[in-house]
Motif scaffolding. Sequence first.
Motif, PDB file in Angstrom:
ATOM      1  N   PHE A 136       0.749  -1.483  -0.033  1.00  0.00           N
ATOM      2  CA  PHE A 136       0.041   0.019   0.058  1.00  0.00           C
ATOM      3  C   PHE A 136       0.850   1.264  -0.194  1.00  0.00           C
ATOM      4  O   PHE A 136       0.668   2.266  -0.622  1.00  0.00           O
ATOM      5  N   THR A 137       1.918   1.247   0.725  1.00  0.00           N
ATOM      6  CA  THR A 137       2.711   2.389   0.860  1.00  0.00           C
ATOM      7  C   THR A 137       3.521   2.739  -0.500  1.00  0.00           C
ATOM      8  O   THR A 137       3.410   3.811  -0.877  1.00  0.00           O
ATOM      9  N   SER A 139       2.334   1.884  -3.513  1.00  0.00           N
ATOM     10  CA  SER A 139       1.217   2.176  -4.522  1.00  0.00           C
ATOM     11  C   SER A 139       0.692   3.392  -4.258  1.00  0.00           C
ATOM     12  O   SER A 139       0.437   4.276  -5.304  1.00  0.00           O
ATOM     13  N   ALA A 140       0.682   3.876  -3.035  1.00  0.00           N
ATOM     14  CA  ALA A 140       0.073   5.154  -2.820  1.00  0.00           C
ATOM     15  C   ALA A 140       1.117   6.403  -2.605  1.00  0.00           C
ATOM     16  O   ALA A 140       0.848   7.447  -2.403  1.00  0.00           O
ATOM     17  N   ILE A 142       3.593   6.762  -0.255  1.00  0.00           N
ATOM     18  CA  ILE A 142       4.047   7.050   1.228  1.00  0.00           C
ATOM     19  C   ILE A 142       5.516   6.645   1.224  1.00  0.00           C
ATOM     20  O   ILE A 142       5.981   5.472   1.244  1.00  0.00           O
ATOM     21  N   THR A 201      -9.012   9.902  -0.746  1.00  0.00           N
ATOM     22  CA  THR A 201      -7.728  10.470  -0.673  1.00  0.00           C
ATOM     23  C   THR A 201      -6.752   9.570  -1.258  1.00  0.00           C
ATOM     24  O   THR A 201      -5.694   9.629  -2.073  1.00  0.00           O
ATOM     25  N   TYR A 202      -6.938   8.072  -1.062  1.00  0.00           N
ATOM     26  CA  TYR A 202      -6.158   6.900  -1.736  1.00  0.00           C
ATOM     27  C   TYR A 202      -7.146   6.305  -2.686  1.00  0.00           C
ATOM     28  O   TYR A 202      -7.767   5.321  -1.983  1.00  0.00           O
ATOM     29  N   ILE A 271      -3.561   1.659   7.650  1.00  0.00           N
ATOM     30  CA  ILE A 271      -4.816   1.914   7.026  1.00  0.00           C
ATOM     31  C   ILE A 271      -5.951   2.211   8.054  1.00  0.00           C
ATOM     32  O   ILE A 271      -6.876   3.370   7.820  1.00  0.00           O
TER      33      ILE A 271
END
Length: 379
Positions: A136-137, A139-140, A142, A201-202, A271
Amino acid sequence: MIKKTKTAKVIKVAKVTKESKTAKTIKVTKAAIIIIALQLLSWTLLACAWRVAGFSDWWAAHVFRWWTAVAGTVFGVFPFSVAEFVLYLLIIWAVGSLVLAVRHRHFQCVRFLLAASVLWFLFVACSGINYQRTSFTDSAGIEMKEYTLTELKETCLWLTQKVNEYSVLVERDEDGIMQLSLTQYGTGQLAAQAMEELGDTYPLLSGSYPTPKPVTFSKILSLLSLTGVYSPLTIEANYNREMTAYNIPYSMCHELSHLWGFMQEQEANFIAFLACTGSENADFCYSGYMLAWIQCTNALYDASRADFSEVRELLSEKAQLDLTENTAFWNTHEGVLSEVSDQVNDTYLKANGQSDGVLSYEKAVDLLVSYWMENYEDG
């Protein structure tokens, strides 16, 4: 005539028995073919997930997302956890099959293997592949940052301030322990809403989320030291309804993140933190900040007992009451089952690529400190 009649019956019985055996053989052969096909397909999919770049991301975005929408609609109709009762039925069926296997050994064994192969395929398709998707980090976008002990302590101080702020805004019972302001069903609806708002946001998290479901016999989860369970078979987010109230909103959002294919536990925790603290509901904000506070202060305790003691003393009396209640709750459920559960979970996570095992839950600290550095360090 009597002798001839008996002979005819014997011939007829023999013929029926032969036909019955032939029918069974055909059934066993068909089942064996299905078992082999499911096993080959399952292991091929896993091999692609581990070895083929981009395969898990494609699967999550197209196949799994489609199944999530379908299963969420179908099983979302039921107000209870379908997965929980399917599990109970499977246990009863498995025990019955073992008993019958004594009389019909081969056929029952094939049935058992067929059921196991179906479950294994569903696990791979709805969970196993997602463990290998891009995090996730990443892909987003972060950024994970290096941080010092001072920055960890500052993050803990910031979280202490937020916990204290919301500790006076939540409802409490006559003993001063936090209680949910809504019913658990209403809280579940807010959890789904919080995740949907986080999707603004995501985009990776965008979409319509089903309402998390309480496990009817949550005592079992308590004895296993589990706050929630994601069901890859029915795509349901299940949570322990018995535990201390401040755990519930956070656990709901944590399990919902798995429904979108983010299986890494530290990322599911992060998350859940983002979803809870982004909500306008005080229960969710308190839950999100409290669980983040626990994770970060645990890390601070390991790094510096003196700094931990300094931060701990700043925590409000109301929040400390909740922590004491939470500790007492889990202490009453400690035992052999909880120890076995931890070992099984640790092995399961490591087998799916999370090398830290159960310690991966605490790895959210790195994300939380990076989040503080990015958004609050200069403030």
